[in-house]
Design a protein around this motif. Structure first.
Motif, PDB file in Angstrom:
ATOM      1  N   ILE A 155       0.847  -1.207   0.000  1.00  0.00           N
ATOM      2  CA  ILE A 155       0.000   0.000   0.000  1.00  0.00           C
ATOM      3  C   ILE A 155       0.877   1.250   0.000  1.00  0.00           C
ATOM      4  CG2 ILE A 155      -1.693   1.351   1.337  1.00  0.00           C
ATOM      5  CD1 ILE A 155      -2.789  -1.371   2.377  1.00  0.00           C
ATOM      6  N   MET A 156       1.914   1.258   0.852  1.00  0.00           N
ATOM      7  CA  MET A 156       2.777   2.443   0.971  1.00  0.00           C
ATOM      8  C   MET A 156       3.634   2.678  -0.281  1.00  0.00           C
ATOM      9  SD  MET A 156       2.157   4.292   3.502  1.00  0.00           S
ATOM     10  CE  MET A 156       3.539   5.402   3.680  1.00  0.00           C
ATOM     11  N   ARG A 195      -3.679  -0.899   7.592  1.00  0.00           N
ATOM     12  CA  ARG A 195      -3.770   0.549   7.908  1.00  0.00           C
ATOM     13  C   ARG A 195      -3.252   0.842   9.315  1.00  0.00           C
ATOM     14  NH1 ARG A 195      -8.959   0.144   5.458  1.00  0.00           N
ATOM     15  NH2 ARG A 195      -9.984   0.393   7.494  1.00  0.00           N
ATOM     16  N   HIS A 196      -3.471  -0.096  10.238  1.00  0.00           N
ATOM     17  CA  HIS A 196      -2.944   0.100  11.608  1.00  0.00           C
ATOM     18  C   HIS A 196      -1.411   0.172  11.589  1.00  0.00           C
ATOM     19  CE1 HIS A 196      -6.864  -1.716  13.397  1.00  0.00           C
ATOM     20  NE2 HIS A 196      -6.940  -0.397  13.302  1.00  0.00           N
ATOM     21  N   ILE A 197      -0.802  -0.687  10.763  1.00  0.00           N
ATOM     22  CA  ILE A 197       0.667  -0.679  10.645  1.00  0.00           C
ATOM     23  C   ILE A 197       1.122   0.639  10.024  1.00  0.00           C
ATOM     24  CG2 ILE A 197       2.668  -1.758   9.531  1.00  0.00           C
ATOM     25  CD1 ILE A 197       1.059  -4.460   9.725  1.00  0.00           C
ATOM     26  N   ILE A 198       0.427   1.067   8.953  1.00  0.00           N
ATOM     27  CA  ILE A 198       0.776   2.329   8.277  1.00  0.00           C
ATOM     28  C   ILE A 198       0.609   3.511   9.237  1.00  0.00           C
ATOM     29  CG2 ILE A 198       0.117   3.916   6.409  1.00  0.00           C
ATOM     30  CD1 ILE A 198      -0.720   1.332   4.810  1.00  0.00           C
ATOM     31  N   ALA A 199      -0.477   3.492  10.013  1.00  0.00           N
ATOM     32  CA  ALA A 199      -0.722   4.572  10.985  1.00  0.00           C
ATOM     33  C   ALA A 199       0.439   4.682  11.970  1.00  0.00           C
ATOM     34  CB  ALA A 199      -2.031   4.324  11.741  1.00  0.00           C
ATOM     35  N   GLU A 200       0.965   3.514  12.381  1.00  0.00           N
ATOM     36  CA  GLU A 200       2.106   3.536  13.310  1.00  0.00           C
ATOM     37  C   GLU A 200       3.353   4.096  12.638  1.00  0.00           C
ATOM     38  OE1 GLU A 200       4.358  -0.025  15.155  1.00  0.00           O
ATOM     39  OE2 GLU A 200       2.730   0.436  16.569  1.00  0.00           O
ATOM     40  N   TRP A 201       3.564   3.718  11.364  1.00  0.00           N
ATOM     41  CA  TRP A 201       4.718   4.265  10.615  1.00  0.00           C
ATOM     42  C   TRP A 201       4.614   5.788  10.515  1.00  0.00           C
ATOM     43  CZ3 TRP A 201       4.272   0.297   6.000  1.00  0.00           C
ATOM     44  CH2 TRP A 201       4.839  -0.926   6.403  1.00  0.00           C
TER      45      TRP A 201
END
Length: 705
Positions: free
Chosen positions: A125-126, A156-162
């Motif tokens: 996604i990123m 999305r939870h992982i991306i939010a943390e990044w």
């Protein structure tokens, strides 16, 4: 370290370097500022204090760097690039941002998603290259992941943390908060009508820019929140903040962008804003603390350097109605000679007996001044005293009682007066404050003296440190009579501290008074370094060598003796001889070990050796017709005494229970940058009454020029 301090203070590098060297040699701030002027380039105690502050900040930063580097090494994630970034960081916030991605976390949504194998999906996604991310998400719908939607949510939870861990995003939001944050308040309806809530009613519905809110208002709001009367919110334009984040992160217009946009919104609401708004409020609170501590420190300095009456015999009164007025008689050195209680006021109303008793005590103990505490029944007691026809002239003073009750119940007071109760000790404190405010007030915890704003709401460690510095600077600026000083007073002398102060006191008790400064070296455990740091601040009255009762350091005695010899006079004849002293060519005495600045200080001291820098106490009389707040009306001109200074104005005692406020806008017709430039603590002034609110017990005043 030197470069860090130069950037923070803008002081010359060589002066900072020399000052740090002296600090590392265990020299104190008062000693360095007074006796090492050549080395520091004539830095004063405030500038040296700033060097100490930034030195400690730098050391704390370095300590944190080492701890982070060690933790990263243990995790085996420390790259050369990361190590370089950490080592070059000069700011704690940036340092913590660098460490954030590697910090051990409690169980988070992102951690759960990783365990479910969703990190590869998050990376796809990123990358923002996939056009149909929903189809790709089907591959990840297995195990605990029931559907593609669940897979995308986990990613999305992982991306939010990044996103939360990106330093550039955190700084972008910090910038928005620092520039545009609003602080707003709402009353807690269940507590709205409580009596205690009324003092905070201005903040029942309030909104203001956080960057512009005055320190005293922020502290008042936070106190109201802590006491449960209001709720506080920090807000910025969330749509604008999300837009800025989108522009920084999203580079495509496909389905990946939609997922990232959702992740950005989640990161903002769940992680970034709660954390960074708290950080911004905490920084604002730190700034407000600093302002409040500065105000308290300035007030305390003025209070400690208040005018002493000196060595005079004092009758001190702690006034009261039902319990009577506690009287003590003190000799010129502050020793208790007599105590008793009189009852001139209601309910007993024995004013005739009280007048006779005070008259006889004044004569018996050859009283030269009377000190009346400014608490309950103060005005009535003062009026009674002024009726008495004393045989000799006696000055009458009203003295602040602030903290006297704290002292009277303290360990110090119990040790001084083990056979007397708290009422007697309190009266003694009032009398001694008139004789020497500094010597008496150092016995009381500075926070209890009550000359600040919101001192119980600020960082207590920082406050205590600043107040200790103020007390130390004041004590050493005035100097201390080693043969009469109490243990608490001695403990603030440069290089002494509590243990050596006790040793000095015990030595004096066992061996009698010190006859010379050399005798100080006989005190157990007081070595060469402590002597170097303290000797010039310890005075010996009536010493054989007159320099022992001056601020001239013993290391400079030889030069003074040489000056006297060169002038053809004895040491005693040189001291105080302004004509001779001003004729001395100081350049003749300059050497590698002593410069012109020190020599000029020596001459100044020799002109008036041991001169007390404080003014002598002056008698003050309130308007005798003003007894309560109801006696006040608009337009009155009244004498008053400044009894507290804040950033928003000063409070004035006009002789009644309630103090009036001169708001900053009423101190001068022009803009007031610093209240202390217009008034000082205990200053006697004339005020004009602007407004009287009897119900709220508030009095608005204007400084009358």
């Amino acid at each position: 370290m030197i470069d860090y301090i130069v950037r923070s203070t803008k002081l010359p590098k060589t002066n900072i370097k020399s000052t740090i060297q002296l600090l590392n040699e265990d020299c104190t701030i008062p000693f360095i500022s007074r006796y090492r002027k050549e080395a520091t380039g004539n830095l004063d105690e405030v500038q040296i204090g700033e060097i100490v502050k930034y030195k400690e900040q730098f050391e704390a930063l370095e300590k944190r760097k080492q701890a982070i580097l060690k933790a990263l090494e243990e995790q085996d994630v420390l790259t050369e690039e990361l190590k370089q970034k950490i080592e070059q960081t000069q700011d704690l916030t940036t340092l913590e941002d660098l460490y954030l991605p590697y910090k051990k976390k409690r169980k988070t949504k992102a951690e759960t998603a990783r365990k479910n194998g969703l990190e590869p999906l998050a990376k796809i996604i990123m990358s923002q290259k996939a056009n149909d991310i929903e189809s790709i998400a089907y591959k990840y719908a297995k195990g605990d992941i029931a559907s593609p939607d669940d897979a995308l949510e986990g990613a999305r939870h992982i991306i939010a943390e990044w996103i939360n861990e990106r330093a550039d995003i955190r700084n972008l939001l910090r910038n928005q908060l620092e520039r545009h944050a609003q602080i707003s308040t709402k009353v807690v309806k269940a507590k709205k009508d409580e009596d205690k809530a009324q003092k905070f009613r201005d903040y029942f519905d309030w909104s203001e820019s956080l960057s512009r809110i005055p320190s005293h208002r922020l502290l008042a709001i936070l106190r109201a929140e802590n006491e449960g009367f209001i709720r506080v919110k920090i807000e910025i334009d969330a749509i604008r903040a999300l837009e800025l984040m989108d522009n920084r992160i999203i580079r495509s217009q496909n389905s990946c962008a939609d997922q990232i946009e959702l992740a950005i919104s989640d990161a903002y609401k769940r992680l970034l804003f709660p954390s960074l708004s708290n950080e911004t409020l905490s920084k604002a609170k730190d700034k407000a603390d600093e302002a409040a501590i500065t105000v308290f420190a300035k007030n305390l300095k003025q209070l400690l350097l208040g005018s002493p009456i000196g060595e005079k015999r004092v009758l001190a009164i702690d006034p009261g109605f039902r319990t009577g007025c506690k009287i003590v008689c003190l000799d010129a050195q502050g020793n208790l000679k007599h105590n008793e209680t009189i009852y001139p006021h209601a309910p007993k109303n024995d004013s005739i007996g009280a007048i006779k008793k005070i008259s006889s005590l004044a004569e018996a103990y050859k009283i030269e001044a009377i000190a009346i505490g400014n608490g309950t029944a103060s005005r009535e007691t003062e009026a009674l005293i002024r009726k008495i026809q004393f045989k000799n002239e006696i000055q009458v003073f009203v003295v602040s009682e602030a903290g006297a009750s704290i002292y009277s119940a303290s360990k110090i007071a119990r040790e001084e007066f083990p056979n007397y109760d708290v009422t007697v000790r309190g009266s003694v404190s009032i009398g001694r404050r008139l004789q020497d405010p500094l010597a008496e007030l150092v016995k009381i915890d500075a926070q209890s003296i009550g000359v600040g704003q919101y001192q119980h709401d600020v960082d207590q460690t920082k406050l205590q440190k600043q107040l200790d510095t103020v007390v130390e600077n004041c004590v050493n600026a005035v100097g201390v009579n080693i043969n009469s000083a109490s243990t608490p007073l001695l403990s603030y002398v440069s290089g002494i501290g509590p243990k050596l102060a006790e040793n000095i006191f015990n030595y004096r008790t066992e061996n009698g008074v010190f006859k010379s400064r050399k005798d100080i070296l006989k005190v157990p455990r007081l070595g060469g370094k402590a002597f170097e740091q303290s000797a010039a601040f310890l005075r010996i009255k009536g010493a054989k060598n007159p320099l022992d009762d001056s601020a001239v350091h013993p290391e400079r005695y030889a030069i003074v003796k040489q000056m006297a010899k060169d002038e053809g006079v004895s040491l005693q004849e040189l001291i105080g001889n302004k004509t001779k002293l001003q004729n001395i060519d100081l350049k003749h005495y300059v050497s590698d070990s002593i410069g012109l600045l020190t020599l000029q200080d020596i001459i100044k001291e020799l002109e008036k050796p041991g001169l007390d820098i404080r003014e002598t106490a002056k008698v003050f009389t309130f308007n005798q017709n003003i007894k309560t707040i109801t006696d006040l009306h608009e337009g009155q001109l009244l004498p008053g005494i400044v009894n507290n200074i804040t950033n928003f104005g000063c409070f004035v005692d006009v002789g009644i229970k309630e103090s009036g406020l001169i708001h900053v806008s009423n101190l001068s017709d022009s803009f007031v940058k610093d209240v202390n430039e217009h008034v000082h603590l205990h200053q006697q002034i004339i005020v004009k009454v602007l407004e009287v609110d009897v119900a709220r017990k508030r009095i608005q005043l204007k400084l009358h020029k």
